[in-house]
Design an enzyme around this catalytic site. Structure first.
Site, PDB file in Angstrom:
ATOM      1  N   ARG A  13       0.835  -1.191   0.000  1.00 53.17           N
ATOM      2  CA  ARG A  13       0.000   0.000   0.000  1.00 53.17           C
ATOM      3  C   ARG A  13       0.879   1.254   0.000  1.00 53.17           C
ATOM      4  O   ARG A  13       0.580   2.251   0.625  1.00 53.17           O
ATOM      5  CB  ARG A  13      -0.935   0.009   1.216  1.00 53.17           C
ATOM      6  CG  ARG A  13      -0.227  -0.097   2.561  1.00 53.17           C
ATOM      7  CD  ARG A  13      -1.228   0.027   3.708  1.00 53.17           C
ATOM      8  NE  ARG A  13      -0.574  -0.038   4.997  1.00 53.17           N
ATOM      9  CZ  ARG A  13      -1.181   0.164   6.152  1.00 53.17           C
ATOM     10  NH1 ARG A  13      -2.464   0.440   6.180  1.00 53.17           N
ATOM     11  NH2 ARG A  13      -0.522   0.081   7.291  1.00 53.17           N
ATOM     12  N   ARG A  72       2.952   7.322  -2.479  1.00 48.46           N
ATOM     13  CA  ARG A  72       3.873   8.160  -3.222  1.00 48.46           C
ATOM     14  C   ARG A  72       3.763   9.602  -2.711  1.00 48.46           C
ATOM     15  O   ARG A  72       2.832   9.924  -1.967  1.00 48.46           O
ATOM     16  CB  ARG A  72       3.548   8.075  -4.711  1.00 48.46           C
ATOM     17  CG  ARG A  72       3.713   6.662  -5.251  1.00 48.46           C
ATOM     18  CD  ARG A  72       3.448   6.560  -6.736  1.00 48.46           C
ATOM     19  NE  ARG A  72       3.677   5.204  -7.199  1.00 48.46           N
ATOM     20  CZ  ARG A  72       4.862   4.705  -7.536  1.00 48.46           C
ATOM     21  NH1 ARG A  72       5.931   5.502  -7.464  1.00 48.46           N
ATOM     22  NH2 ARG A  72       5.001   3.466  -7.924  1.00 48.46           N
ATOM     23  N   HIS A 104      10.396  37.415   9.784  1.00 50.05           N
ATOM     24  CA  HIS A 104       9.291  36.510  10.127  1.00 50.05           C
ATOM     25  C   HIS A 104       9.056  35.547   8.963  1.00 50.05           C
ATOM     26  O   HIS A 104       8.274  35.807   8.053  1.00 50.05           O
ATOM     27  CB  HIS A 104       8.011  37.285  10.434  1.00 50.05           C
ATOM     28  CG  HIS A 104       6.916  36.383  10.953  1.00 50.05           C
ATOM     29  ND1 HIS A 104       6.828  36.028  12.269  1.00 50.05           N
ATOM     30  CD2 HIS A 104       5.899  35.748  10.320  1.00 50.05           C
ATOM     31  CE1 HIS A 104       5.784  35.223  12.442  1.00 50.05           C
ATOM     32  NE2 HIS A 104       5.214  35.041  11.257  1.00 50.05           N
ATOM     33  N   ASN A 120      11.231  22.009  15.701  1.00 50.93           N
ATOM     34  CA  ASN A 120       9.869  21.611  15.336  1.00 50.93           C
ATOM     35  C   ASN A 120       9.354  22.597  14.296  1.00 50.93           C
ATOM     36  O   ASN A 120       9.323  23.796  14.539  1.00 50.93           O
ATOM     37  CB  ASN A 120       8.941  21.631  16.551  1.00 50.93           C
ATOM     38  CG  ASN A 120       9.437  20.742  17.675  1.00 50.93           C
ATOM     39  OD1 ASN A 120      10.111  19.741  17.449  1.00 50.93           O
ATOM     40  ND2 ASN A 120       9.105  21.108  18.900  1.00 50.93           N
ATOM     41  N   ALA A 143       5.359  22.798  16.941  1.00 50.39           N
ATOM     42  CA  ALA A 143       5.763  24.205  16.967  1.00 50.39           C
ATOM     43  C   ALA A 143       4.579  25.077  17.368  1.00 50.39           C
ATOM     44  O   ALA A 143       3.515  25.003  16.765  1.00 50.39           O
ATOM     45  CB  ALA A 143       6.289  24.632  15.597  1.00 50.39           C
ATOM     46  N   HIS A 181      12.598  28.931  14.262  1.00 51.33           N
ATOM     47  CA  HIS A 181      13.373  28.820  15.492  1.00 51.33           C
ATOM     48  C   HIS A 181      13.669  27.360  15.775  1.00 51.33           C
ATOM     49  O   HIS A 181      13.017  26.457  15.248  1.00 51.33           O
ATOM     50  CB  HIS A 181      12.618  29.435  16.686  1.00 51.33           C
ATOM     51  CG  HIS A 181      11.393  28.658  17.083  1.00 51.33           C
ATOM     52  ND1 HIS A 181      10.211  28.699  16.366  1.00 51.33           N
ATOM     53  CD2 HIS A 181      11.161  27.808  18.126  1.00 51.33           C
ATOM     54  CE1 HIS A 181       9.311  27.910  16.952  1.00 51.33           C
ATOM     55  NE2 HIS A 181       9.872  27.372  18.016  1.00 51.33           N
ATOM     56  N   GLN A 230      15.244  24.761  19.260  1.00 49.95           N
ATOM     57  CA  GLN A 230      15.274  24.757  20.721  1.00 49.95           C
ATOM     58  C   GLN A 230      16.408  23.891  21.239  1.00 49.95           C
ATOM     59  O   GLN A 230      16.971  23.067  20.516  1.00 49.95           O
ATOM     60  CB  GLN A 230      13.938  24.247  21.288  1.00 49.95           C
ATOM     61  CG  GLN A 230      12.749  25.123  20.946  1.00 49.95           C
ATOM     62  CD  GLN A 230      11.472  24.611  21.586  1.00 49.95           C
ATOM     63  OE1 GLN A 230      11.325  24.602  22.812  1.00 49.95           O
ATOM     64  NE2 GLN A 230      10.526  24.199  20.753  1.00 49.95           N
TER      65      GLN A 230
END
Length: 341
Positions: free
Chosen positions: A20, A23, A112, A152, A159, A165, A167
């Site tokens: 199974r 893809r 950002h 993360n 996150a 960022h 950690q």
């Protein structure tokens, strides 16, 4: 047909569900939360975080003010605290330990953006240098036995902030996962007389079918017993237990390869959430450690359910060879000379 594959480092089996097989186009990223109106990690919002413990900043700029390009701050909601005393005592049939440790956030850019892949090689290298600097600084506290660096990306991967960022958590003990790897490395050397990670990257490079990309200092490949679809390992060719011993040329090389690896992942499976974990040797231990540091990238494209939680084994619906081929097929920009900040 379905098959079981054993990880050569730890005693863990993975079910690869070839019948199974999924893809890349079978995966769709989960919907992310709405963007925050005010991001505490953006430049100009330094007052929204605890005071910085380290920053790479322009000469003349003041701490906790604009002028930085990588900034490290204590986590506002830490899993552990430096100020705590390291006390251990029994609690009936249990064992209790004070929450000693350190929990820091490495803000990877003043801009950002949600992903490290949007940054230049130079900026990614600066993040790697920040990881190393904090690792070397925190290990001076002899209460700490292991320092976990991780990233993360995406809410599914844990996150809570969109801004790019990573950690770091310093622990007063060595995690079970690392202890299992150390035991596996020791057992393999006793049997074969060599390092399992050195043998892995050499074998994968020769076999080729699971290789994603090679650089001068590192090999990126999908592990034979990958737990997650499109899981990748970045293994240094130089045998070294301690990430803190990374050299300047390796930092530049790793920045280049990490950017390309994350770009391949984003282009192959719709920029998925993922966890990046850096595995390195324990610190402040009494005897030399036989290990080989490396980075694992774990996309979060499947959900751990009853089988995984009950057995500790995983079901991977995308064969590693199929994943590696799809990742290799992606075209990424050619390597360019980058100027560091």
């Amino acid at each position: 047909m379905p098959e079981w594959r054993k990880d050569p480092v730890v005693d863990r089996w993975v079910a690869v569900s070839t019948e199974r097989a999924k893809r890349p186009t079978d995966y769709r990223p989960p919907l992310e939360r709405k963007k925050q109106e005010r991001c505490p990690l953006c430049v100009g919002h330094e007052g929204d975080t605890p005071p910085e413990v380290m920053a790479f900043r322009h000469p003349g700029s003041l701490p906790d003010r604009p002028g930085w390009w990588v900034r490290v701050v204590p986590n506002k909601f830490p899993a552990c605290r430096v100020e705590e005393e390291d006390i251990v005592r029994p609690h009936g049939p249990y064992q209790w330990r004070c929450g000693v440790g350190a929990h820091e956030v490495i803000v990877e850019t003043p801009e950002h953006v949600p992903n490290l892949v949007n940054q230049s090689e130079a900026q990614i290298a600066e993040v790697i240098w920040a990881w190393r600097a904090r690792l070397l600084d925190l290990r001076r506290d002899t209460r700490f036995k292991y320092i976990q660096i991780f990233k993360n990306k995406g809410s599914v991967a844990g996150a809570s902030l969109e801004h790019a960022h990573s950690q770091l958590i310093a622990l007063p003990l060595v995690p079970a996962e690392i202890r299992a790897e150390l035991a596996g490395v020791k057992a393999y050397r006793e049997e074969k007389g060599s390092c399992v990670f050195c043998d892995l990257w050499r074998y994968e490079l020769e076999a080729g079918e699971r290789v994603v990309e090679e650089s001068r200092c590192f090999l990126c490949f999908v592990p034979y017993a990958a737990r997650f679809p499109f899981e990748m390992w970045l293994v240094p060719k130089r045998h070294e237990p301690d990430f803190g011993a990374i050299e300047e040329g390796e930092v530049r090389d790793l920045a280049w390869l990490l950017k390309r690896t994350l770009r391949r992942l984003a282009q192959t499976v719709f920029d998925p959430p993922f966890n990046l974990v850096l595995h390195t040797a324990p610190v402040n231990v009494s005897e030399p450690v036989d290990y080989h540091w490396h980075i694992e990238i774990l996309p979060r494209l499947t959900i751990m359910a009853g089988f995984e939680l009950g057995t500790g084994y995983y079901i991977n619906p995308t064969p590693p060879e199929m994943a590696a081929a799809a990742l290799r097929e992606q075209e990424v920009e050619e390597r360019m000379v980058s100027h560091f900040v």
